[in-house]
Design an enzyme around this catalytic site. Structure first.
Site, PDB file in Angstrom:
ATOM      1  CG  ASP A  88      33.618  65.245  33.278  1.00  0.00           C
ATOM      2  OD1 ASP A  88      33.303  65.457  32.086  1.00  0.00           O
ATOM      3  OD2 ASP A  88      34.597  65.781  33.826  1.00  0.00           O
TER       4      ASP A  88
ATOM      5  CE1 TYR B 237      30.064  77.153  23.091  1.00  0.00           C
ATOM      6  CE2 TYR B 237      29.421  79.028  21.730  1.00  0.00           C
ATOM      7  CZ  TYR B 237      29.084  78.014  22.619  1.00  0.00           C
ATOM      8  OH  TYR B 237      27.785  77.855  23.020  1.00  0.00           O
TER       9      TYR B 237
ATOM     10  CB  THR C 222      22.860  80.619  31.566  1.00  0.00           C
ATOM     11  OG1 THR C 222      23.962  80.618  30.640  1.00  0.00           O
ATOM     12  CG2 THR C 222      21.566  80.453  30.778  1.00  0.00           C
TER      13      THR C 222
HETATM   14  P1  NDP Z   1      25.554  77.038  32.034  1.00  0.00           P
HETATM   15  O1  NDP Z   1      27.005  77.311  32.265  1.00  0.00           O
HETATM   16  O2  NDP Z   1      24.561  77.783  32.861  1.00  0.00           O
HETATM   17  O3  NDP Z   1      25.276  75.477  32.162  1.00  0.00           O
HETATM   18  C1  NDP Z   1      26.144  74.554  31.564  1.00  0.00           C
HETATM   19  C2  NDP Z   1      25.844  73.157  32.092  1.00  0.00           C
HETATM   20  O4  NDP Z   1      26.745  72.236  31.458  1.00  0.00           O
HETATM   21  C3  NDP Z   1      26.056  73.033  33.592  1.00  0.00           C
HETATM   22  O5  NDP Z   1      24.980  72.320  34.152  1.00  0.00           O
HETATM   23  C4  NDP Z   1      27.331  72.231  33.712  1.00  0.00           C
HETATM   24  O6  NDP Z   1      27.280  71.379  34.848  1.00  0.00           O
HETATM   25  C5  NDP Z   1      27.290  71.381  32.439  1.00  0.00           C
HETATM   26  N1  NDP Z   1      28.611  70.891  32.077  1.00  0.00           N
HETATM   27  C6  NDP Z   1      29.688  71.599  31.652  1.00  0.00           C
HETATM   28  N2  NDP Z   1      30.748  70.782  31.481  1.00  0.00           N
HETATM   29  C7  NDP Z   1      30.335  69.529  31.825  1.00  0.00           C
HETATM   30  C8  NDP Z   1      30.944  68.260  31.872  1.00  0.00           C
HETATM   31  N3  NDP Z   1      32.244  68.091  31.539  1.00  0.00           N
HETATM   32  N4  NDP Z   1      30.221  67.189  32.261  1.00  0.00           N
HETATM   33  C9  NDP Z   1      28.925  67.342  32.599  1.00  0.00           C
HETATM   34  N5  NDP Z   1      28.277  68.507  32.585  1.00  0.00           N
HETATM   35  C10 NDP Z   1      28.969  69.594  32.202  1.00  0.00           C
HETATM   36  O7  NDP Z   1      25.313  77.343  30.489  1.00  0.00           O
HETATM   37  P2  NDP Z   1      23.994  77.284  29.553  1.00  0.00           P
HETATM   38  O8  NDP Z   1      22.863  76.668  30.264  1.00  0.00           O
HETATM   39  O9  NDP Z   1      23.835  78.627  28.974  1.00  0.00           O
HETATM   40  O10 NDP Z   1      24.528  76.340  28.400  1.00  0.00           O
HETATM   41  C11 NDP Z   1      23.964  75.088  28.101  1.00  0.00           C
HETATM   42  C12 NDP Z   1      24.305  74.743  26.658  1.00  0.00           C
HETATM   43  O11 NDP Z   1      23.771  75.741  25.803  1.00  0.00           O
HETATM   44  C13 NDP Z   1      25.797  74.693  26.336  1.00  0.00           C
HETATM   45  O12 NDP Z   1      26.015  73.624  25.452  1.00  0.00           O
HETATM   46  C14 NDP Z   1      26.065  76.033  25.668  1.00  0.00           C
HETATM   47  O13 NDP Z   1      27.155  75.968  24.787  1.00  0.00           O
HETATM   48  C15 NDP Z   1      24.772  76.227  24.924  1.00  0.00           C
HETATM   49  N6  NDP Z   1      24.418  77.606  24.563  1.00  0.00           N
HETATM   50  C16 NDP Z   1      24.396  78.618  25.488  1.00  0.00           C
HETATM   51  C17 NDP Z   1      24.046  79.905  25.099  1.00  0.00           C
HETATM   52  C18 NDP Z   1      24.057  81.054  26.042  1.00  0.00           C
HETATM   53  O14 NDP Z   1      24.162  82.215  25.576  1.00  0.00           O
HETATM   54  N7  NDP Z   1      23.907  80.854  27.346  1.00  0.00           N
HETATM   55  C19 NDP Z   1      23.616  80.182  23.724  1.00  0.00           C
HETATM   56  C20 NDP Z   1      23.693  79.048  22.832  1.00  0.00           C
HETATM   57  C21 NDP Z   1      24.051  77.816  23.256  1.00  0.00           C
HETATM   58  P3  NDP Z   1      28.499  71.101  35.861  1.00  0.00           P
HETATM   59  O15 NDP Z   1      29.405  72.289  35.800  1.00  0.00           O
HETATM   60  O16 NDP Z   1      27.834  70.901  37.165  1.00  0.00           O
HETATM   61  O17 NDP Z   1      29.108  69.856  35.325  1.00  0.00           O
HETATM   62  C1  8X3 Z   2      26.442  81.082  23.053  1.00  0.00           C
HETATM   63  C2  8X3 Z   2      26.046  82.283  22.262  1.00  0.00           C
HETATM   64  O1  8X3 Z   2      26.949  84.245  20.950  1.00  0.00           O
HETATM   65  O2  8X3 Z   2      28.056  83.722  23.039  1.00  0.00           O
HETATM   66  O3  8X3 Z   2      26.476  79.961  22.256  1.00  0.00           O
HETATM   67  O4  8X3 Z   2      28.379  82.320  21.128  1.00  0.00           O
HETATM   68  S1  8X3 Z   2      27.420  83.164  21.824  1.00  0.00           S
END
Ligand code: NDP
Ligand code: 8X3
Length: 257
Positions: free
Chosen positions: A64, A157, A192
């Site tokens: 975590d 966020y 995702t």
């Molecule tokens: P997902 O929800 O698919 O994946 C998020 C990952 O973060 C999971 O593997 C989860 O693992 C991990 N995570 C969350 N909290 C914790 C924690 N406390 N400790 C360790 N691991 C953690 O989302 P995305 O792949 O889409 O997102 C990945 C990153 O990209 C994030 O930072 C998100 O803000 C960013 N992002 C996403 C966008 C989108 O539209 N999808 C766009 C722009 C940025 P687990 O729960 O197993 O711990």
């Molecule tokens: C994730 C993209 O537009 O939902 O960072 O904030 S948005």
């Protein structure tokens, strides 16, 4: 022929490898011959990823990122074969809720700050000294278009992602002369588990942002990450912002009586 870095030279430490970008990046790097340290809270997902990609290429750590001491302790147990980390993908993060600021659950704000800001700086602080000692490396942070452009319900966020962007840029100044690259990846709408997490398991709400459009997907982002980290070492991508072709900008919102 343009000379990219041989991925076989890379050992990539990934936070948030159980889903989305992190899992796709683990697959991309291993397919190209790199080694990966895959971390996240869900051990079953990590074990499945390791079974899929092989124990010789993937080391897993249940972690975590909000727990700094656990993070430091886990890093200390990395086996020698995986210890020469030269890419850190600080990707773990989340959005929770989309309510106006005055109606939001304060613990959602706290969780986003603890994960997207504290978790990220703990990760970088723990791994950066080793990379400097070994003579170089690359830190990739996961920002967002939300760190640049405001939208309703995105107050904390978006602010965490603005932090990530500025942290990455400032980090570049601090590592000047140390052969460390820093890149902030800034995606827009990407399908995702992100929305499922944001809407706390409500599948109907989570599906809505992606309905009737073609969002980016995790492989698109993994490819971009992979590209920035395999570019020749003299070349640093500071920020890489991307959107689905179907996503663009709206007009300012003018309130009228
Ligand atoms: P997902 O929800 O698919 O994946 C998020 C990952 O973060 C999971 O593997 C989860 O693992 C991990 N995570 C969350 N909290 C914790 C924690 N406390 N400790 C360790 N691991 C953690 O989302 P995305 O792949 O889409 O997102 C990945 C990153 O990209 C994030 O930072 C998100 O803000 C960013 N992002 C996403 C966008 C989108 O539209 N999808 C766009 C722009 C940025 P687990 O729960 O197993 O711990
Ligand atoms: C994730 C993209 O537009 O939902 O960072 O904030 S948005």
């Amino acid at each position: 022929m343009y000379q990219m870095i041989d991925p076989a030279e890379l050992t990539v430490f990934i936070t948030g490898a159980t889903s989305g970008f992190g899992a796709a990046a683990a697959r991309r790097y291993v397919a190209a011959g790199a080694k990966v340290i895959a971390t996240g809270r869900r051990t079953d997902r990590l074990e499945a990823l390791q079974a899929e990609l092989g124990t010789d290429k993937v080391h897993i750590i249940t972690l975590d990122v909000r727990d700094r001491l656990a993070l430091d302790a886990a890093i200390a147990t990395i086996p020698a074969r995986f210890a020469a980390i030269n890419v850190v993908l600080a990707n773990a993060g989340l959005a929770l809720g989309l309510q106006p600021a005055a109606e939001t659950d304060i613990t959602d704000w706290e969780t986003m700050v603890a994960t997207n800001i504290n978790g990220l700086i703990y990760t970088v602080r723990a791994l950066l000294p080793g990379m400097i000692e070994r003579g170089g490396g690359h830190i990739v942070t996961l920002g967002s278009v939300a760190g640049d452009y405001p939208y309703p319900g995105g107050s904390v966020y978006g602010a965490t992602k603005a932090f990530v962007k500025q942290f990455a840029l400032n980090l570049r100044s601090d590592v000047q002369g140390k052969n460390i690259r820093v890149t902030n990846i800034e995606p827009g709408l990407t399908e995702t588990e992100f929305s499922l997490v944001r809407f706390k398991g409500d599948e109907t709400k989570a599906a809505k942002p992606y309905q009737g459009t073609t969002a980016m997907n995790a492989d698109d982002i993994a490819e971009s990450i992979f590209w920035t980290t395999t570019l020749p070492r003299h070349f640093n991508v500071n920020r890489l912002q991307m959107m689905a072709t179907t996503q663009a900008f709206g007009a300012f919102d003018i309130y009228r009586e």
